[in-house]
Design a protein around this motif. Structure first.
Motif, PDB file in Angstrom:
ATOM      1  N   UNK A   7       0.819  -1.205   0.000  1.00 26.58           N
ATOM      2  CA  UNK A   7       0.000   0.000   0.000  1.00 26.58           C
ATOM      3  C   UNK A   7       0.858   1.262   0.000  1.00 26.58           C
ATOM      4  N   UNK A   8       2.145   1.114   0.265  1.00 27.44           N
ATOM      5  CA  UNK A   8       3.090   2.227   0.290  1.00 27.44           C
ATOM      6  C   UNK A   8       2.665   3.312   1.278  1.00 27.44           C
ATOM      7  N   UNK A  80      15.180  -7.351   1.942  1.00 29.39           N
ATOM      8  CA  UNK A  80      14.233  -7.681   0.869  1.00 29.39           C
ATOM      9  C   UNK A  80      14.940  -8.241  -0.365  1.00 29.39           C
ATOM     10  N   UNK A  81      16.129  -8.797  -0.168  1.00 28.57           N
ATOM     11  CA  UNK A  81      16.903  -9.359  -1.270  1.00 28.57           C
ATOM     12  C   UNK A  81      16.540 -10.835  -1.458  1.00 28.57           C
ATOM     13  N   UNK A 215       6.481 -15.981  -1.794  1.00 27.98           N
ATOM     14  CA  UNK A 215       5.022 -15.851  -1.850  1.00 27.98           C
ATOM     15  C   UNK A 215       4.458 -15.190  -0.603  1.00 27.98           C
ATOM     16  N   UNK A 216       5.253 -15.130   0.474  1.00 27.82           N
ATOM     17  CA  UNK A 216       4.825 -14.497   1.727  1.00 27.82           C
ATOM     18  C   UNK A 216       5.504 -13.147   1.936  1.00 27.82           C
ATOM     19  N   UNK A 217       6.034 -12.601   0.881  1.00 28.66           N
ATOM     20  CA  UNK A 217       6.805 -11.361   0.935  1.00 28.66           C
ATOM     21  C   UNK A 217       6.068 -10.224   1.626  1.00 28.66           C
ATOM     22  N   UNK A 218       4.846  -9.943   1.200  1.00 29.45           N
ATOM     23  CA  UNK A 218       4.121  -8.791   1.737  1.00 29.45           C
ATOM     24  C   UNK A 218       3.867  -8.935   3.234  1.00 29.45           C
ATOM     25  N   UNK A 224       8.305  -6.642   9.275  1.00 34.39           N
ATOM     26  CA  UNK A 224       9.738  -6.415   9.450  1.00 34.39           C
ATOM     27  C   UNK A 224      10.198  -5.265   8.548  1.00 34.39           C
ATOM     28  N   UNK A 225       9.999  -4.030   8.987  1.00 33.15           N
ATOM     29  CA  UNK A 225      10.387  -2.873   8.166  1.00 33.15           C
ATOM     30  C   UNK A 225      11.900  -2.783   7.993  1.00 33.15           C
ATOM     31  N   UNK A 226      12.310  -1.935   7.097  1.00 31.57           N
ATOM     32  CA  UNK A 226      13.716  -1.779   6.733  1.00 31.57           C
ATOM     33  C   UNK A 226      14.588  -1.476   7.954  1.00 31.57           C
ATOM     34  N   UNK A 227      15.554  -2.343   8.267  1.00 35.77           N
ATOM     35  CA  UNK A 227      16.420  -2.109   9.431  1.00 35.77           C
ATOM     36  C   UNK A 227      17.290  -0.868   9.310  1.00 35.77           C
TER      37      UNK A 227
END
Length: 240
Positions: A7-8, A80-81, A215-218, A224-227
């Protein structure tokens, strides 16, 4: 600021971390005026990382050392790599779909590199996840920031870091509480820190997935937001 939702829209935690970006203590010793960082690529695009290197921890460690050389203090990256390196352990291959999407940031450097609490927090839990490819010694801290609760996970530590600590123990901002562990203590990886922010632990203790199925990325990136919202290091990294 990297958003982790399709959703950004920033979450309350992302907003709190972004607002307080200048208040966090360095998680590892780093001076942007003199230290250089190398952003390492562990995706299929990196053809120099062969199956032979991945299958042998000593060879993998030598590869990291050669990449860093004398120029770079740390190797860094991975949030997210979609990585190929998890093929080295059956830990990530259970079920029909293997786990390959990395949920934290890795900081690669020498064994014994000190780790500091970026902000005050209580020891939520800790464990020795002793399986080839797992976290090894692990500590999870619980924090409150502007009324928002969240956790930070520190994986691949030294065993001495989990000796004598207790759940509920408070660790103040800037206190040295952990170190990069050697392979036999860190899940048989080259020395590094896996640093991850976890909003909700879902009753897990001493462990939380650092890698998920694509498949569970979102679902997982939402939790787990960007560290780097805490680390504040990726802006200084040079791509390999």
């Amino acid at each position: 600021m990297v958003l982790s939702s399709s959703k950004m829209t920033p979450t309350p935690l992302q907003n709190a971390l972004y607002k307080n970006a200048g208040a966090f203590h360095n998680v590892v010793p780093f001076d942007a005026t003199r230290d250089s960082l190398l952003q390492l690529d562990f995706t299929a695009n990196n053809t120099t990382l062969t199956d032979h290197i991945l299958a042998n921890t000593d060879a993998f460690a030598k590869y990291i050392e050669q990449q860093l050389g004398t120029k770079y203090k740390y190797g860094i990256g991975g949030y997210a790599e979609h990585r190929t390196i998890y093929s080295r352990s059956s830990r990530f291959d259970k079920g029909e779909e293997p786990r390959r999407l990395h949920l934290g940031i890795d900081v690669w450097g020498p064994v014994g590199t000190p780790i500091f609490a970026p902000l005050g927090g209580y020891v939520h839990s800790f464990s020795f996840n002793d399986f080839f490819g797992d976290y090894g010694a692990t500590i999870i801290l619980h924090h409150q920031l502007e009324g928002v609760s969240f956790n930070t996970l520190y994986g691949h530590l030294s065993l001495r870091d989990i000796e004598g600590i207790q759940e509920g123990h408070y660790i103040s901002r800037g206190v040295e509480f952990a170190h990069f562990g050697p392979p036999k203590e860190n899940g048989y990886w080259p020395a590094h820190l896996h640093f991850q922010i976890v909003t909700e632990m879902y009753e897990k203790r001493g462990d939380y997935p650092g890698v998920c199925r694509y498949s569970q990325k979102e679902k997982y990136l939402e939790n787990c937001p960007d560290p780097d919202l805490i680390l504040q290091m990726m802006q200084y990294a040079v791509k390999a």
